[in-house]
Design a protein around this motif. Structure first.
Motif, PDB file in Angstrom:
ATOM      1  N   GLY A 120      74.040  12.369  44.755  1.00 28.65           N
ATOM      2  CA  GLY A 120      74.572  11.471  43.734  1.00 28.65           C
ATOM      3  C   GLY A 120      73.762  10.193  43.639  1.00 28.65           C
ATOM      4  N   HIS A 121      73.369   9.638  44.781  1.00 28.44           N
ATOM      5  CA  HIS A 121      72.562   8.414  44.785  1.00 28.44           C
ATOM      6  C   HIS A 121      71.216   8.660  44.114  1.00 28.44           C
ATOM      7  N   PHE A 122      70.598   9.813  44.393  1.00 28.15           N
ATOM      8  CA  PHE A 122      69.321  10.140  43.759  1.00 28.15           C
ATOM      9  C   PHE A 122      69.493  10.254  42.243  1.00 28.15           C
ATOM     10  N   LEU A 123      70.538  10.934  41.804  1.00 27.73           N
ATOM     11  CA  LEU A 123      70.744  11.101  40.364  1.00 27.73           C
ATOM     12  C   LEU A 123      70.962   9.762  39.669  1.00 27.73           C
ATOM     13  N   ARG A 124      71.747   8.890  40.298  1.00 23.54           N
ATOM     14  CA  ARG A 124      72.063   7.594  39.671  1.00 23.54           C
ATOM     15  C   ARG A 124      70.847   6.670  39.620  1.00 23.54           C
ATOM     16  N   THR A 125      69.995   6.742  40.638  1.00 22.82           N
ATOM     17  CA  THR A 125      68.895   5.778  40.730  1.00 22.82           C
ATOM     18  C   THR A 125      67.570   6.328  40.203  1.00 22.82           C
ATOM     19  N   VAL A 126      67.480   7.646  40.026  1.00 23.83           N
ATOM     20  CA  VAL A 126      66.211   8.226  39.587  1.00 23.83           C
ATOM     21  C   VAL A 126      66.399   9.127  38.369  1.00 23.83           C
ATOM     22  N   ALA A 127      66.975  10.307  38.578  1.00 24.97           N
ATOM     23  CA  ALA A 127      66.972  11.332  37.534  1.00 24.97           C
ATOM     24  C   ALA A 127      67.793  10.955  36.309  1.00 24.97           C
ATOM     25  N   LEU A 128      68.963  10.359  36.522  1.00 25.03           N
ATOM     26  CA  LEU A 128      69.861  10.084  35.391  1.00 25.03           C
ATOM     27  C   LEU A 128      70.103   8.592  35.202  1.00 25.03           C
ATOM     28  N   ARG A 129      69.174   7.791  35.641  1.00 24.57           N
ATOM     29  CA  ARG A 129      69.327   6.350  35.459  1.00 24.57           C
ATOM     30  C   ARG A 129      69.161   6.003  33.970  1.00 24.57           C
ATOM     31  N   GLU A 130      69.756   4.913  33.553  1.00 20.40           N
ATOM     32  CA  GLU A 130      69.602   4.383  32.195  1.00 20.40           C
ATOM     33  C   GLU A 130      69.935   5.416  31.117  1.00 20.40           C
ATOM     34  N   ASP A 131      70.884   6.292  31.385  1.00 21.01           N
ATOM     35  CA  ASP A 131      71.421   7.227  30.394  1.00 21.01           C
ATOM     36  C   ASP A 131      70.334   8.004  29.651  1.00 21.01           C
ATOM     37  N   PRO A 132      69.468   8.740  30.351  1.00 17.33           N
ATOM     38  CA  PRO A 132      68.461   9.547  29.646  1.00 17.33           C
ATOM     39  C   PRO A 132      69.127  10.733  28.950  1.00 17.33           C
ATOM     40  N   ARG A 133      68.495  11.256  27.922  1.00 19.01           N
ATOM     41  CA  ARG A 133      69.031  12.410  27.207  1.00 19.01           C
ATOM     42  C   ARG A 133      68.235  13.647  27.589  1.00 19.01           C
TER      43      ARG A 133
END
Length: 343
Positions: A263-276
């Motif tokens: 979850g931390h990785f997703l929030r800070t890298v993969a899905l940060r800043e609401d990517p589409r």
């Protein structure tokens, strides 16, 4: 192929008949490709080694005396070509992946990159169609599961080859000894060591609890993941994970375990800043998979963002494997970009 038919084809091929040679080897082309993939871990390297194997077989057809079957003869050539490639270090270069933000400290860091690549399901179907019974088809897919392939890559090359030839393909110890120009006792010893290593490397979870491919249960889990990922809902993704789930990104040696780390990785890298993102469904290694595409706010184009493969256990996701090499999309018959209207 009946023995008499194979013998006639081999005799014609030894006399220079190219069409007879093609008919002799064609029934084994796909399974040889999968064999090279198991040993090398790369679908793209497997294609190169398959072509080398068939060329070597054609050049050496004059020495094929039919003391063993054509299948055994071809597996001998393919196995030794793969072992030579591993010894020579003939591996593909690392994907040029430069993360836009620093990556969190991983739960585990492998000593070297992972060369593992996903294998398209459509290629496996060509083998499964010739394997009798649902149990045999299941075993075929289990022997190319990502967990099994990742564990195989931890074995020394010769142990890897022995285990695949003996335990996956069912060749006798004497046959394997002949293929590898060694003794039966050496084969038995290598197999024992390989089995011991695999017992420690393979996940302890009971994978028989995973949903059947294309079943309503599997579709429900997959659809929940797609909705959560495409909407950037990290909490929903984390809720789908097992307590010991893994996130890996071959070839990077970084691994994240557990819902909190993932979850931390997703929030800070993969899905940060609401990517589409858009996930286009496919299948790999007997598992649900997706071509991943990310939107570009400046254009209506969605750009390739790797291949994602899910490993399921029960009603949860036990592993998310994101392959960073965008060239893999073409192996799955997927484009390198999509227009926004496809969403």
């Amino acid at each position: 192929m009946r023995g008499t038919e194979a013998g006639e084809l081999a005799a014609r091929a030894r006399n220079g008949d190219g069409q007879a040679f093609r008919e002799l080897v064609e029934p084994y082309r796909r399974e040889l490709h999968v064999h090279c993939y198991r040993i090398l871990g790369s679908v793209q390297d497997a294609e190169d080694l398959l072509q080398e194997t068939l060329l070597a077989a054609w050049r050496g057809i004059g020495g094929f005396e039919e003391r063993a079957s054509a299948r055994t003869w071809l597996y001998r050539i393919a196995t030794n070509r793969c072992l030579n490639a591993l010894r020579a270090g003939a591996r593909r270069p690392l994907t040029d992946h430069r993360p836009e933000v620093p990556l969190p400290e991983p739960s585990h860091r492998r000593p070297e990159p992972s060369w593992l690549e996903p294998y398209p399901e459509m290629m496996l179907d060509e083998i499964a169609d010739h394997v009798p019974g649902p149990e045999a088809r299941y075993e075929t897919r289990e022997s190319v599961s990502l967990a099994f392939l990742a564990a195989l890559q931890e074995l020394p090359p010769k142990q890897r080859a022995v285990l695949v030839l003996r335990d996956v393909l069912g060749f006798r110890a004497a046959e394997v000894a002949g293929m590898l120009d060694t003794t039966e006792s050496a084969v038995t010893s290598a197999l024992k060591r390989a089995r011991n290593t695999l017992a420690h490397e393979l996940p302890s979870a009971d994978r028989e609890g995973a949903p059947l491919p294309e079943s309503p249960r599997e579709r429900r889990i997959v659809n929940d993941f797609v909705r959560a990922f495409e909407s950037g809902d990290v909490d929903a993704i984390v809720a789908l994970l097992t307590d010991d789930a893994w996130l890996t990104m071959p070839p990077l040696p970084l691994e994240y375990q557990g819902p909190a780390a993932i979850g931390h990785f997703l929030r800070t890298v993969a899905l940060r800043e609401d990517p589409r993102f858009l996930l286009v469904p496919t299948r790999a290694n007997g598992q649900p998979a997706f071509g991943c595409y990310q939107s570009d706010p400046r254009t209506p184009i969605l750009h390739a963002h790797g291949v994602v493969v899910l490993t399921l256990a029960g009603d949860r996701i036990a592993a998310v494997t994101r392959f960073l090499d965008n060239s893999l999309l073409t192996v799955f018959g997927l484009p390198r970009s999509l227009r926004e209207s496809r969403r």
